[in-house]
Design an enzyme around this catalytic site. Structure first.
Site, short mmCIF file in Angstrom:
data_model
loop_
_atom_site.label_atom_id
_atom_site.label_comp_id
_atom_site.label_asym_id
_atom_site.label_seq_id
_atom_site.Cartn_x
_atom_site.Cartn_y
_atom_site.Cartn_z
N GLN A 161 -4.54 -5.20 6.72
CA GLN A 161 -5.47 -6.11 6.04
C GLN A 161 -5.52 -7.49 6.68
O GLN A 161 -6.43 -8.28 6.39
CB GLN A 161 -5.08 -6.24 4.56
CG GLN A 161 -5.22 -4.97 3.76
CD GLN A 161 -6.66 -4.51 3.62
OE1 GLN A 161 -7.59 -5.32 3.53
NE2 GLN A 161 -6.87 -3.20 3.62
N ASP B 50 3.00 -4.65 8.16
CA ASP B 50 1.75 -3.90 8.01
C ASP B 50 0.60 -4.89 8.09
O ASP B 50 0.34 -5.65 7.16
CB ASP B 50 1.76 -3.17 6.66
CG ASP B 50 0.44 -2.47 6.35
OD1 ASP B 50 -0.52 -2.58 7.16
OD2 ASP B 50 0.35 -1.83 5.29
N LYS C 213 -10.77 -1.18 10.42
CA LYS C 213 -10.88 -2.38 9.59
C LYS C 213 -11.26 -3.62 10.40
O LYS C 213 -11.53 -4.68 9.83
CB LYS C 213 -9.57 -2.63 8.83
CG LYS C 213 -9.23 -1.53 7.82
CD LYS C 213 -7.97 -1.83 7.06
CE LYS C 213 -7.46 -0.65 6.25
NZ LYS C 213 -8.34 -0.30 5.13
N CYS D 201 -4.75 2.27 -3.75
CA CYS D 201 -3.52 2.81 -3.13
C CYS D 201 -2.37 1.81 -3.26
O CYS D 201 -1.55 1.65 -2.35
CB CYS D 201 -3.75 3.17 -1.67
SG CYS D 201 -4.87 4.55 -1.43
N HIS E 60 0.87 -1.18 0.00
CA HIS E 60 0.00 0.00 0.00
C HIS E 60 0.90 1.23 0.00
O HIS E 60 2.02 1.20 0.50
CB HIS E 60 -0.87 -0.04 1.27
CG HIS E 60 -1.94 0.97 1.34
ND1 HIS E 60 -1.70 2.29 1.69
CD2 HIS E 60 -3.29 0.89 1.14
CE1 HIS E 60 -2.85 2.96 1.71
NE2 HIS E 60 -3.82 2.13 1.37
#
Length: 404
Positions: free
Chosen positions: A201, A198, A224, A362, A121
């Site tokens: 997600q 990261d 999220k 993104c 991202h």
């Protein structure tokens, strides 16, 4: 087995209509919907204990402080951090990554190397580019293959004693690929590099164990995982957090201030300047508790069913291409239809009540790799159904006929 109808009843937004049609919400990769227990907790905070934290002796301030710190402990338990003070509240994944990247400016010299992957991202690309511009370090990219998998042989070759930090997503937001982060962490540490994962997600689909992973940093966003917007988490190993300089200066992050010198507060407050998103921090704990009552093993198993079913149904559409066919995937399907711009499909099926994401998500380097302008992304959550997938598939077929 999940009781999907019971779960869906927890989410008031799922009962509404969009453009006169029942809402089919397949944009969970962008943000999840919120259960009533989270909505109620947010309202209860502002109705009953609204006050600033850590600084007041009055009752409401103490109640707010206690609730905020209890939420920090909830996050600590959820990700299995060794200490609550290794959990830093941020405004989201982006601020968390920027905090680490900004801090690493103190450690890098010209010629040092920072590794990111080809499927990141923008939030896990741009801060490292800015860091390299400031320090003279070199940004290197771990390549991916046509299936949307990172090439581990290339990663191994890129790693060297010049590598100071690796930044990679746990799961790709654009493709759904689950990256082999355990291997990547081990290999990074073998050359003395730190590694940031990261997890924006990943955390909706699985429960990370940061001690088992042995990652140096793990970051994610509250919105999220059924929590509010404007709050996120930076987990860092204590040794790294003590070495990193603070990202912002101001109230709360200080021990003493004179015009001659300022000394910083201890962890975690060193990285939490100013009045935080108190309500968001407290209610993030509520959201995590809610997800744990459902169970992440059950969530993962059900979402894999949705992914398999959606893939089977979509590939029957002539002229449809799925991007991201990794062996290990989360519940994301990115696809295009020959000769039709993804935006046009997204616009038409929105009129039928179906929310998907269209564009580059993104993640422009991924789109450049496939030489496409973007994709239609359907991202599924544990409150979605196979019947909703059928509605989307029929809508895509209808849009295809209209635009062909």
């Amino acid at each position: 087995m999940l009781d999907i109808q019971k779960i869906r009843a927890d989410f008031p937004i799922l009962t509404q209509k969009v453009n006169g049609k029942p809402l089919v919400y397949f944009d969970n990769g962008a943000t999840s919907q919120k259960p009533q227990v989270v909505i109620d907790a947010l309202s209860r905070y502002y109705s009953e204990i609204n006050a600033n934290i850590h600084r007041g002796v009055h009752t409401l301030s103490q109640l707010a402080t206690d609730a905020y710190e209890l939420s920090r402990q909830t996050v600590q338990r959820h990700i299995n951090a060794a200490h609550a003070y290794e959990v830093i509240f941020t405004s989201g994944t982006t601020q968390a990554i920027n905090t680490v990247a900004n801090g690493f400016a103190s450690f890098l010299q010209e010629g040092d190397e920072v590794l990111v992957s080809a499927m990141e991202h923008h939030s896990n690309i741009v801060p490292w580019q800015m860091l390299c511009e400031r320090t003279g370090a070199v940004l290197k990219v771990i390549p991916m293959n046509e299936q949307g998998e990172l090439i581990m042989a290339a990663y191994d070759q890129l790693l060297s004693t010049k590598t100071k930090i690796v930044a990679v997503n746990h799961i790709s937001n654009a493709l759904g690929t689950i990256n082999p982060i355990q291997y990547m962490i081990t290999q990074a540490h073998a050359v003395g590099a730190a590694i940031l994962i990261d997890g924006a997600q990943a955390t909706p689909h699985l429960k990370p164990d940061v001690q088992a992973l042995d990652c140096d940093f793990y970051v994610f966003s509250g919105h999220k995982i059924c929590g509010p917007t404007g709050v996120g988490i930076l987990y860092g190993k204590e040794a790294w957090l003590r070495k990193l300089p603070p990202y912002q200066g101001g109230g709360e992050m200080i021990a003493t201030v004179t015009f001659e010198k300022t000394t910083y507060a201890d962890l975690p407050h060193k990285f939490e300047a100013g009045t935080p998103n108190i309500a968001g921090g407290i209610v993030l704990g509520t959201a995590i508790d809610y997800l744990n009552t459902i169970g992440f093993d059950a969530i993962a198993a059900y979402e894999q069913e949705l992914l398999a079913y959606a893939t089977e149904q979509l590939v029957t559409i002539e002229g449809l291409t799925i991007y991201g066919t990794a062996a290990e995937k989360a519940s994301v399907v990115s696809f295009n239809l020959d000769g039709i711009h993804p935006y046009d499909i997204g616009t038409i099926i929105d009129k039928l009540g179906i929310a998907v994401r269209t564009g580059h998500h993104c993640a422009q380097p991924i789109m450049d790799f496939y030489k496409i302008p973007g994709t239609i992304r359907a991202s599924f959550a544990f409150y979605n159904t196979k019947e909703e997938i059928d509605v989307m598939v029929e809508a895509v077929k209808r849009a295809q006929m209209m635009l062909s």
